[in-house]
Design an enzyme around this catalytic site. Structure first.
Site, PDB file in Angstrom:
ATOM      1  N   GLY A  82      16.181  27.531  47.580  1.00  9.98           N
ATOM      2  CA  GLY A  82      16.071  28.982  47.661  1.00  9.98           C
ATOM      3  C   GLY A  82      14.888  29.452  46.843  1.00  9.98           C
ATOM      4  CD  GLN A 134      12.720  31.685  41.711  1.00 10.77           C
ATOM      5  OE1 GLN A 134      13.223  31.806  42.821  1.00 10.77           O
ATOM      6  NE2 GLN A 134      12.755  30.547  41.034  1.00 10.77           N
ATOM      7  CB  CYS A 147      15.999  27.677  38.166  1.00 12.59           C
ATOM      8  SG  CYS A 147      15.079  29.178  38.586  1.00 12.59           S
ATOM      9  CG  LEU A 148      12.156  25.906  42.853  1.00 15.26           C
ATOM     10  CD1 LEU A 148      11.642  26.527  44.147  1.00 15.26           C
ATOM     11  CD2 LEU A 148      11.797  24.422  42.788  1.00 15.26           C
ATOM     12  CG  HIS A 194      20.100  30.432  41.361  1.00 15.51           C
ATOM     13  ND1 HIS A 194      20.186  29.494  40.344  1.00 15.51           N
ATOM     14  CD2 HIS A 194      18.768  30.655  41.538  1.00 15.51           C
ATOM     15  CE1 HIS A 194      18.958  29.202  39.927  1.00 15.51           C
ATOM     16  NE2 HIS A 194      18.073  29.885  40.634  1.00 15.51           N
ATOM     17  CD  GLU A 195      17.411  31.732  45.086  1.00 13.39           C
ATOM     18  OE1 GLU A 195      16.542  32.348  44.438  1.00 13.39           O
ATOM     19  OE2 GLU A 195      17.534  30.501  45.033  1.00 13.39           O
ATOM     20  CG  HIS A 206      15.813  34.305  40.472  1.00 13.35           C
ATOM     21  ND1 HIS A 206      15.242  34.012  39.250  1.00 13.35           N
ATOM     22  CD2 HIS A 206      16.150  33.111  41.019  1.00 13.35           C
ATOM     23  CE1 HIS A 206      15.242  32.695  39.072  1.00 13.35           C
ATOM     24  NE2 HIS A 206      15.790  32.119  40.133  1.00 13.35           N
TER      25      HIS A 206
HETATM   26  O1  GNR Z   1      16.055  24.589  44.417  1.00 13.74           O
HETATM   27  C1  GNR Z   1      17.015  25.067  43.828  1.00 13.74           C
HETATM   28  N1  GNR Z   1      18.155  24.346  43.724  1.00 13.74           N
HETATM   29  C2  GNR Z   1      19.344  24.856  43.268  1.00 13.74           C
HETATM   30  C3  GNR Z   1      20.355  23.949  42.988  1.00 13.74           C
HETATM   31  C4  GNR Z   1      21.568  24.381  42.541  1.00 13.74           C
HETATM   32  C5  GNR Z   1      21.781  25.734  42.369  1.00 13.74           C
HETATM   33  C6  GNR Z   1      20.788  26.647  42.616  1.00 13.74           C
HETATM   34  C7  GNR Z   1      19.563  26.214  43.071  1.00 13.74           C
HETATM   35  S1  GNR Z   1      18.323  27.366  43.439  1.00 13.74           S
HETATM   36  C8  GNR Z   1      16.902  26.396  43.189  1.00 13.74           C
HETATM   37  C9  GNR Z   1      15.667  27.141  43.650  1.00 13.74           C
HETATM   38  C10 GNR Z   1      15.482  28.373  42.799  1.00 13.74           C
HETATM   39  O2  GNR Z   1      15.095  28.356  41.670  1.00 13.74           O
HETATM   40  N2  GNR Z   1      15.811  29.499  43.333  1.00 13.74           N
HETATM   41  O3  GNR Z   1      15.735  30.619  42.623  1.00 13.74           O
HETATM   42 NI    NI Z   2      15.973  30.052  40.558  1.00 12.29          NI
END
Ligand code: GNR
Ligand code: NI
Length: 176
Positions: free
Chosen positions: A46, A51, A92-93, A134-135, A138
């Site tokens: 995601g 980001q 998270c990236l 999670h997104e 953000h």
């Molecule tokens: O790539 C991503 N993997 C992930 C794994 C477990 C829970 C959430 C994520 S989101 C993350 C990409 C990201 O940072 N999205 O904001």
């Molecule tokens: Ni993230």
């Protein structure tokens, strides 16, 4: 299409609250396409516009194992959530190489506009439910490490600052 730069924690811009998208126009469609390209290139499941330093309510995700099912969520809203919670490991990236467990709603029903400006509603569970929550965090300026203890968060902050410093030093050396 273009690869976008992903902000790294503790960049203060990650705490910006995104505004609703007013119209799904060519600019937003280009943003979505660039975000998808950036997400796939980074092997993420995601990516939120926050980001990539764009503070509008846009999310892209693909939780399929084949990486062939892009989903675009514009102005997403969670319209229902399970009372049942689930603990899952997240990454998270914007916080590379850090993984830790976070408790979230096990299932969520999401309503959003798609890339074609039509309303879509779907129920997510498992990784998709984790990813949507999670997104959406953000988009309100929240990074998953904020659910961890202050001690863990401080260690992550220090580690990320050092990593960024080392990489910049490396880049200067390569350019010299
Ligand atoms: O790539 C991503 N993997 C992930 C794994 C477990 C829970 C959430 C994520 S989101 C993350 C990409 C990201 O940072 N999205 O904001
Ligand atoms: Ni993230």
């Amino acid at each position: 299409m273009a690869l976008l730069n992903i902000l790294r924690y503790p960049d203060p811009r990650l705490h910006t609250v995104a505004k609703a998208v007013a119209v799904v126009d060519e600019r937003i469609r280009r943003l979505v396409d660039d975000m998808l390209e950036t997400m796939y290139a980074a092997d993420g499941v995601g990516l939120a516009a926050t980001q990539v330093d764009v503070h509008e309510r846009v999310i892209v995700m693909d939780t399929s194992t084949e990486r062939d099912s892009p989903r675009v969520l514009i102005n997403p809203e969670i319209v229902a959530r399970s009372t049942e919670l689930a603990l899952a490991e997240e990454g998270c990236l914007s916080v590379p190489q850090i993984y830790d467990k976070v408790e979230r709603h096990a299932r969520v029903t999401v309503r959003a506009l798609g890339r074609d400006d039509t309303v879509q509603e779907f129920e997510a569970e498992g990784l998709a439910a984790v990813c949507v929550q999670h997104e959406m965090d953000h988009l309100v300026g929240k990074v998953f490490v904020e659910y961890l203890s202050p001690l863990k968060r401080e260690r992550i902050r220090t580690k990320m600052l050092k990593k960024t410093r080392d990489e910049q030093q490396q880049q200067r050396r390569a350019a010299a």
